[in-house]
Enzyme design. Structure first.
Site, mmCIF file in Angstrom:
data_model
loop_
_atom_site.group_PDB
_atom_site.id
_atom_site.type_symbol
_atom_site.label_atom_id
_atom_site.label_comp_id
_atom_site.label_asym_id
_atom_site.label_seq_id
_atom_site.Cartn_x
_atom_site.Cartn_y
_atom_site.Cartn_z
ATOM 1 N N ASP A 211 0.834 -1.195 0.000
ATOM 2 C CA ASP A 211 0.000 0.000 0.000
ATOM 3 C C ASP A 211 0.873 1.251 0.000
ATOM 4 O O ASP A 211 1.863 1.343 0.738
ATOM 5 C CB ASP A 211 -0.890 -0.019 1.252
ATOM 6 C CG ASP A 211 -1.883 1.120 1.281
ATOM 7 O OD1 ASP A 211 -2.744 1.179 0.385
ATOM 8 O OD2 ASP A 211 -1.807 1.953 2.207
ATOM 9 N N GLU A 276 1.638 -0.638 -5.135
ATOM 10 C CA GLU A 276 0.732 0.452 -5.468
ATOM 11 C C GLU A 276 1.577 1.724 -5.466
ATOM 12 O O GLU A 276 1.877 2.281 -4.412
ATOM 13 C CB GLU A 276 -0.399 0.580 -4.441
ATOM 14 C CG GLU A 276 -1.342 1.720 -4.772
ATOM 15 C CD GLU A 276 -2.134 2.237 -3.578
ATOM 16 O OE1 GLU A 276 -3.244 2.745 -3.783
ATOM 17 O OE2 GLU A 276 -1.622 2.152 -2.439
#
Length: 554
Positions: A211, A276
């Site tokens: 993330d 990401e």
């Protein structure tokens, strides 16, 4: 790698994203959980995917749907137990599915033991050094240390008070105040996360989705950015941004790659990462994350953000294939995820306007479905790996009319009610047409489902050759079985009209996508292997508008 050596699985995998709260509810409390995932593993295996990615299932106050983690080694009670998680990993492997977890290294929850210790400690203490605590500016430190903005709206700083209630230092949170940013210059932080990786790798996890992979390192001086725009989680316009995509992140990922590669001699083989990373396309920054000693893959958000236009799609595909070829990495394609408007709805708006906020422009859902079906064949025909967000295989649209009282995304609150946030793409899945939760579980779900979704359920679409679900099943099966359709390069076939893309790959494979609203002749072929919609003409030799086809040439 020799010509006879099998390609690593992750270079060509189709991976299914599970947003755990909304996938399947196994214990009847209205919230998706590990028991729900276990019950649906046969569905995922039948869909034909190679792996599943599960959004955070760790202990969390759920201020941001689990992305505010209080304990990275324990399972949130609403999702299950660590024993259930270990059993699910084992059962997934028995179904031929690899398991990728989400890891959130940019920040913790404000309820994490480290942050609670920091609040109880003095300024300048080792406990506070794990985070970004700083004195304020102006008289009595009343103003934030700099002008940074939270992704969720408002300033990126919150001031704390001592035991007497006297205001003192500020702490940084690029997301919600409940998500304080970690200081990755601190060796304790680096050691802790390497240990967390090993904890889950030792339990059979095959990899991690990282993330906010581009956000870990901040400029040590914390300089002002110099503008008052919201710092959205997207590609920044600033070349040398003080907290996005700084070069220091690569040292971190080189260390993580060594951890993953240390499992190379286990039966599962090396573990993998997918990043990401929202970075500047024109500067080819994404390739930096995928050098041979860093991460394995990274999401390609350029395709997700691309308007429904043949030239723009081609330019996006070309650029990304060329950029990642320089570092020997595969491209990882994605059309939707839990942070963006579902692509059925995006594609149902006029070309070039797909990314307007929900409800800004009326959506032609039927058009969006046709384009989404075509986009699925295009994406699954490209070289590299592909991610499917739960529900896209059902053709689910964005739910744009959720009642205000149901909204839970912190974006809604932090923006003062001006941005509805991401709840519309997180509505629980419809499995059957049965009430009260369309087969999701035994209780009303945590977000209400549209009644019309019963016609889009897994039950309703299974066995219907015209359904989105059966299209995905057929495409994934063909992708896996087509001779030579693995990592073979893409070659454009240019004998097509304007507004149409066609490319060849492997052994006699051709994908043709008509981005226009008018039918066009199919190029020469031996057989139509799969089409996203009915063909036209007496000889079925016309490709309708907003339709794609896979052709067999030999």
């Amino acid at each position: 790698m020799s010509a006879n050596t099998p390609s690593p699985w992750w270079r060509t995998a189709v991976i299914y994203q599970i947003y755990i709260r909304s996938f399947a509810d196994g214990n009847g409390d209205g919230i998706g959980d590990i028991a729900g995932i276990r019950s649906r593993l046969p569905y995922l295996a039948a869909l034909g995917v190679d792996a599943i990615w599960i959004t955070p299932w760790y202990v969390s106050p759920m201020a941001d749907g689990g992305y505010d983690v209080a304990d990275f080694r324990a399972i949130a009670p609403e999702f299950g137990t660590l024993a259930e998680a270990e059993q699910m990993i084992e059962e997934a492997h028995e179904h031929g599915l690899r398991v990728i977890l989400d890891i959130v290294p940019n920040h913790t929850s404000d309820q994490h033991p480290w942050f609670r210790e920091a609040l109880a400690s003095e300024p300048g203490s080792p406990a506070r050094a794990r985070y970004w605590f700083r004195p304020g500016r102006g008289p009595d430190g009343a103003f934030p240390p700099n002008d940074w903005r939270s992704v969720f709206g408002g300033p990126a700083w919150t001031r704390v008070r001592d035991e007497e209630g006297v205001p003192e230092e500020w702490y940084l949170h690029l997301f919600a105040p409940e998500q304080p940013d970690l200081n990755w210059e601190n060796p304790e932080v680096r050691a802790e996360f390497e240990d967390i990786l090993r904890f889950w790798f030792d339990r059979g996890v095959d990899g991690f989705r990282i993330d906010v992979a581009h956000g870990l390192v901040k400029h040590p001086a914390l300089p002002d950015i110099g503008w008052d725009k919201e710092e959205l989680l997207a590609e920044s316009e600033i070349a040398d941004h003080p907290h996005w995509d700084r070069d220091g992140v690569h040292e971190i990922y080189r260390a993580w790659r060594k951890v993953a590669d240390s499992y190379a001699d286990t039966p599962q083989g090396p573990r993998i990462f997918v990043a990401e990373a929202w970075v500047r396309t024109e500067a080819n920054r994404l390739a930096h994350y995928l050098r041979p000693d860093e991460l394995h893959t990274a999401f390609n958000f350029d395709l997700l953000r691309c308007p429904w236009d043949a030239e723009k799609f081609r330019a996006t595909i070309d650029h990304n294939l060329r950029m990642l070829a320089d570092v020997g990495a595969p491209t990882t394609w994605v059309l939707s995820n839990h942070d963006v408007i579902r692509h059925v709805t995006r594609y149902g708006r006029p070309a070039g306007r797909e990314h307007e906020p929900a409800g800004t422009t009326p959506c032609d859902v039927a058009l969006g479905v046709r384009r989404a079906r075509a986009a699925a064949l295009l994406m699954l025909g490209l070289p590299g790996s592909a991610y499917i967000y739960q529900g896209e295989e059902l053709g689910l649209p964005e739910v744009e009319d959720l009642p205000v009282e149901a909204l839970q995304d912190p974006i809604w609150r932090r923006s003062g009610g001006t941005r509805r946030g991401r709840d519309g793409c997180r509505v629980p899945l419809p499995w059957t047409g049965e009430s009260p939760a369309l087969g999701f579980g035994a209780a009303p779900p945590w977000l209400p489902q549209p009644a019309e979704w019963k016609t889009l359920s897994v039950e309703a679409q299974t066995g219907d050759d015209t359904s989105m679900l059966e299209l995905y099943r057929s495409a994934i099966s063909l992708r896996r079985s087509w001779p030579g359709l693995a990592e073979q390069p893409l070659t454009w076939y240019d004998e097509v009209p304007d507004g149409v893309l066609a490319f060849d790959r492997g052994d006699g494979f051709r994908c043709v996508v008509n981005f226009t609203d008018r039918p066009v002749p199919l190029p020469p072929h031996t057989e139509v292997a799969l089409a996203s919609g009915p063909l036209e003409g007496d000889a079925r030799d016309q490709l309708p508008g907003n339709t794609a086809v896979w052709l067999r040439l030999t």
